[in-house]
Design a protein around this motif. Structure first.
Motif, PDB file in Angstrom:
ATOM      1  N   ASP A 152       0.852  -1.246  -0.008  1.00  0.00           N
ATOM      2  CA  ASP A 152      -0.013  -0.113   0.123  1.00  0.00           C
ATOM      3  C   ASP A 152       0.819   1.146  -0.057  1.00  0.00           C
ATOM      4  OD1 ASP A 152      -2.269  -1.413   0.034  1.00  0.00           O
ATOM      5  OD2 ASP A 152      -2.291  -1.321   2.199  1.00  0.00           O
ATOM      6  N   ALA A 153       1.989   1.354   0.797  1.00  0.00           N
ATOM      7  CA  ALA A 153       2.813   2.462   0.610  1.00  0.00           C
ATOM      8  C   ALA A 153       3.464   2.717  -0.646  1.00  0.00           C
ATOM      9  CB  ALA A 153       4.047   2.227   1.886  1.00  0.00           C
ATOM     10  N   GLN A 154       3.790   1.705  -1.304  1.00  0.00           N
ATOM     11  CA  GLN A 154       4.324   1.733  -2.507  1.00  0.00           C
ATOM     12  C   GLN A 154       3.440   2.318  -3.619  1.00  0.00           C
ATOM     13  OE1 GLN A 154       7.535   1.483  -3.930  1.00  0.00           O
ATOM     14  NE2 GLN A 154       6.510   2.384  -5.839  1.00  0.00           N
ATOM     15  N   GLU A 155       2.237   1.671  -3.341  1.00  0.00           N
ATOM     16  CA  GLU A 155       1.022   2.180  -4.358  1.00  0.00           C
ATOM     17  C   GLU A 155       0.808   3.826  -4.167  1.00  0.00           C
ATOM     18  OE1 GLU A 155      -1.379   0.685  -6.704  1.00  0.00           O
ATOM     19  OE2 GLU A 155       0.415  -0.796  -6.546  1.00  0.00           O
ATOM     20  N   GLU A 156       1.064   4.205  -2.910  1.00  0.00           N
ATOM     21  CA  GLU A 156       0.515   5.833  -2.626  1.00  0.00           C
ATOM     22  C   GLU A 156       1.793   6.415  -2.946  1.00  0.00           C
ATOM     23  OE1 GLU A 156      -0.745   9.151  -1.482  1.00  0.00           O
ATOM     24  OE2 GLU A 156      -1.911   7.198  -1.477  1.00  0.00           O
ATOM     25  N   VAL A 157       3.036   5.981  -3.044  1.00  0.00           N
ATOM     26  CA  VAL A 157       4.078   6.796  -3.638  1.00  0.00           C
ATOM     27  C   VAL A 157       3.928   6.862  -5.049  1.00  0.00           C
ATOM     28  CG1 VAL A 157       6.616   6.714  -3.982  1.00  0.00           C
ATOM     29  CG2 VAL A 157       5.755   6.285  -1.451  1.00  0.00           C
ATOM     30  N   TRP A 158       3.794   5.661  -5.666  1.00  0.00           N
ATOM     31  CA  TRP A 158       3.471   5.720  -7.050  1.00  0.00           C
ATOM     32  C   TRP A 158       2.449   6.642  -7.610  1.00  0.00           C
ATOM     33  CZ3 TRP A 158       6.214   4.788 -10.997  1.00  0.00           C
ATOM     34  CH2 TRP A 158       5.580   4.526 -12.366  1.00  0.00           C
ATOM     35  N   ALA A 159       1.562   6.733  -6.856  1.00  0.00           N
ATOM     36  CA  ALA A 159       0.184   7.688  -7.021  1.00  0.00           C
ATOM     37  C   ALA A 159       0.654   9.045  -7.076  1.00  0.00           C
ATOM     38  CB  ALA A 159      -0.789   7.486  -6.292  1.00  0.00           C
ATOM     39  N   ARG A 160       1.610   9.242  -6.269  1.00  0.00           N
ATOM     40  CA  ARG A 160       2.269  10.656  -5.918  1.00  0.00           C
ATOM     41  C   ARG A 160       3.170  11.112  -7.239  1.00  0.00           C
ATOM     42  NH1 ARG A 160       3.537  11.203   0.391  1.00  0.00           N
ATOM     43  NH2 ARG A 160       1.555  10.547   0.944  1.00  0.00           N
ATOM     44  N   VAL A 161       4.205  10.218  -7.441  1.00  0.00           N
ATOM     45  CA  VAL A 161       4.976  10.594  -8.440  1.00  0.00           C
ATOM     46  C   VAL A 161       4.519  10.665  -9.810  1.00  0.00           C
ATOM     47  CG1 VAL A 161       7.046   9.776  -7.189  1.00  0.00           C
ATOM     48  CG2 VAL A 161       6.076   8.086  -8.606  1.00  0.00           C
ATOM     49  N   THR A 162       3.367   9.657 -10.150  1.00  0.00           N
ATOM     50  CA  THR A 162       2.674   9.911 -11.445  1.00  0.00           C
ATOM     51  C   THR A 162       1.416  10.879 -11.266  1.00  0.00           C
ATOM     52  OG1 THR A 162       1.257   7.879 -10.921  1.00  0.00           O
ATOM     53  CG2 THR A 162       3.397   7.492 -11.827  1.00  0.00           C
ATOM     54  N   HIS A 163       1.382  11.764 -10.491  1.00  0.00           N
ATOM     55  CA  HIS A 163       0.413  12.634 -10.216  1.00  0.00           C
ATOM     56  C   HIS A 163      -1.176  12.089 -10.400  1.00  0.00           C
ATOM     57  CE1 HIS A 163       3.837  15.407 -10.325  1.00  0.00           C
ATOM     58  NE2 HIS A 163       3.954  14.689 -11.791  1.00  0.00           N
ATOM     59  N   GLY A 164      -1.103  10.766  -9.904  1.00  0.00           N
ATOM     60  CA  GLY A 164      -2.445  10.275  -9.751  1.00  0.00           C
ATOM     61  C   GLY A 164      -2.944   9.376 -11.119  1.00  0.00           C
ATOM     62  N   THR A 165      -2.152   9.177 -11.739  1.00  0.00           N
ATOM     63  CA  THR A 165      -2.705   8.482 -13.068  1.00  0.00           C
ATOM     64  C   THR A 165      -3.008   7.060 -12.661  1.00  0.00           C
ATOM     65  OG1 THR A 165      -0.972   9.692 -14.429  1.00  0.00           O
ATOM     66  CG2 THR A 165      -1.758   7.696 -15.372  1.00  0.00           C
ATOM     67  N   PRO A 166      -4.267   6.702 -12.984  1.00  0.00           N
ATOM     68  CA  PRO A 166      -4.819   5.465 -12.656  1.00  0.00           C
ATOM     69  C   PRO A 166      -4.131   4.402 -13.084  1.00  0.00           C
ATOM     70  CG  PRO A 166      -6.700   6.976 -13.335  1.00  0.00           C
ATOM     71  CD  PRO A 166      -5.392   7.567 -13.554  1.00  0.00           C
ATOM     72  N   ASP A 167      -4.110   3.131 -12.451  1.00  0.00           N
ATOM     73  CA  ASP A 167      -3.252   1.830 -13.111  1.00  0.00           C
ATOM     74  C   ASP A 167      -4.023   1.780 -14.536  1.00  0.00           C
ATOM     75  OD1 ASP A 167      -1.973   1.395 -10.932  1.00  0.00           O
ATOM     76  OD2 ASP A 167      -3.079  -0.102 -10.060  1.00  0.00           O
ATOM     77  N   GLY A 168      -3.199   1.222 -15.250  1.00  0.00           N
ATOM     78  CA  GLY A 168      -3.780   1.013 -16.737  1.00  0.00           C
ATOM     79  C   GLY A 168      -3.860   1.982 -17.865  1.00  0.00           C
ATOM     80  N   GLU A 169      -3.859   3.242 -17.038  1.00  0.00           N
ATOM     81  CA  GLU A 169      -3.935   4.667 -17.995  1.00  0.00           C
ATOM     82  C   GLU A 169      -2.433   4.822 -18.416  1.00  0.00           C
ATOM     83  OE1 GLU A 169      -6.690   6.086 -19.171  1.00  0.00           O
ATOM     84  OE2 GLU A 169      -7.909   4.071 -17.979  1.00  0.00           O
ATOM     85  N   TRP A 170      -2.347   5.743 -19.424  1.00  0.00           N
ATOM     86  CA  TRP A 170      -1.075   6.469 -19.936  1.00  0.00           C
ATOM     87  C   TRP A 170      -0.698   7.501 -18.990  1.00  0.00           C
ATOM     88  CZ3 TRP A 170       1.812   4.125 -23.373  1.00  0.00           C
ATOM     89  CH2 TRP A 170       1.160   3.129 -24.143  1.00  0.00           C
ATOM     90  N   PHE A 171       0.520   7.536 -18.587  1.00  0.00           N
ATOM     91  CA  PHE A 171       0.876   8.414 -17.801  1.00  0.00           C
ATOM     92  C   PHE A 171       1.599   9.413 -18.540  1.00  0.00           C
ATOM     93  CE2 PHE A 171       5.070  10.208 -15.784  1.00  0.00           C
ATOM     94  CZ  PHE A 171       4.417  10.882 -14.651  1.00  0.00           C
ATOM     95  N   GLU A 172       1.040  10.706 -18.509  1.00  0.00           N
ATOM     96  CA  GLU A 172       1.320  11.823 -19.307  1.00  0.00           C
ATOM     97  C   GLU A 172       2.850  12.480 -18.976  1.00  0.00           C
ATOM     98  OE1 GLU A 172       0.140  13.313 -21.858  1.00  0.00           O
ATOM     99  OE2 GLU A 172      -1.511  11.742 -21.903  1.00  0.00           O
ATOM    100  N   PHE A 173       3.919  12.111 -19.702  1.00  0.00           N
ATOM    101  CA  PHE A 173       4.982  12.586 -19.472  1.00  0.00           C
ATOM    102  C   PHE A 173       5.376  14.171 -19.368  1.00  0.00           C
ATOM    103  CE2 PHE A 173       6.007   8.205 -20.453  1.00  0.00           C
ATOM    104  CZ  PHE A 173       6.623   7.916 -19.499  1.00  0.00           C
ATOM    105  N   SER A 174       6.043  14.770 -18.767  1.00  0.00           N
ATOM    106  CA  SER A 174       6.143  16.148 -18.883  1.00  0.00           C
ATOM    107  C   SER A 174       7.496  16.423 -19.880  1.00  0.00           C
ATOM    108  CB  SER A 174       6.618  16.874 -17.674  1.00  0.00           C
ATOM    109  OG  SER A 174       8.055  16.441 -16.970  1.00  0.00           O
ATOM    110  N   SER A 175       7.798  17.589 -20.027  1.00  0.00           N
ATOM    111  CA  SER A 175       8.945  17.875 -20.772  1.00  0.00           C
ATOM    112  C   SER A 175      10.255  17.403 -20.221  1.00  0.00           C
ATOM    113  CB  SER A 175       9.122  19.470 -21.120  1.00  0.00           C
ATOM    114  OG  SER A 175       8.993  20.241 -20.030  1.00  0.00           O
ATOM    115  N   ARG A 176      10.251  17.012 -19.106  1.00  0.00           N
ATOM    116  CA  ARG A 176      11.648  16.530 -18.347  1.00  0.00           C
ATOM    117  C   ARG A 176      11.556  15.055 -18.634  1.00  0.00           C
ATOM    118  NH1 ARG A 176      12.208  19.061 -12.753  1.00  0.00           N
ATOM    119  NH2 ARG A 176      13.354  16.902 -12.778  1.00  0.00           N
TER     120      ARG A 176
END
Length: 178
Positions: A152-176
């Protein structure tokens, strides 16, 4: 002649949890003399642990996570393992220097971030997790993660670093390159 890295990324990340500071160290002098993750981790422990007789839960203990030269490369059947070293509690009440090897994505991800090893020193005054993105290292508040199981802790960290992108969805990359 170009600088040869021999499969290494070129930097070591040294984290100090006590004052929440970090530094990067050139891995060149280490990897030329100390081969692989085991040698690199052992040498870093020896250099950064001032008192080799500390207990496993003492703030003076040092934990090192180090990859090998093939980790994160396209070398067929290369190891995706890291070595972890420090004073361990498994032989309580007689603790001693020990090592462990674990697999998974950590070695490749550490190399992709530009580091051959991570040295963790000190003790934080409150729960923290370390976020490394490119050359930016931040110490994040982990008080809301305290008491969660690791999944659960890893899932929460992942949600924070991917800005809440749901599982199975495309993560929008920034210009960095995060």
């Amino acid at each position: 002649m170009p600088d040869q890295t021999f499969g290494y990324a070129g930097k070591i990340l040294v984290l100090n949890l006590t004052d929440r500071s970090f530094e990067t160290v050139d891995s060149g002098p280490y990897v030329k003399e100390w081969i692989g993750g085991h040698g690199l981790a052992s040498k870093l422990f020896w250099d950064y642990c001032a008192d080799k007789g500390v207990g496993p839960f003492d703030p003076g203990n040092v934990t090192v996570v180090a990859s090998n030269p093939f980790s994160g490369t396209i070398v067929p059947s290369s190891s995706a393992r890291v070595e972890m070293t420090g004073i361990g509690p498994f032989a309580f009440p007689k603790e001693w220097y020990t090592r462990s090897s674990i697999g998974g994505r950590i070695a490749g991800m550490m190399k992709a971030a530009g580091y051959d090893a991570t040295v963790v020193m000190g003790k934080a005054d409150a729960p923290v997790w370390v976020n490394v993105v490119n050359d930016e290292v931040t110490f994040e508040d982990a008080s809301s993660l305290w008491g969660m199981d690791t999944w659960d802790a890893q899932e929460e960290v992942w949600a924070r670093v991917t800005h809440g992108t749901p599982d199975g969805e495309w993560f929008e990359f920034s210009s960095r390159r995060d």
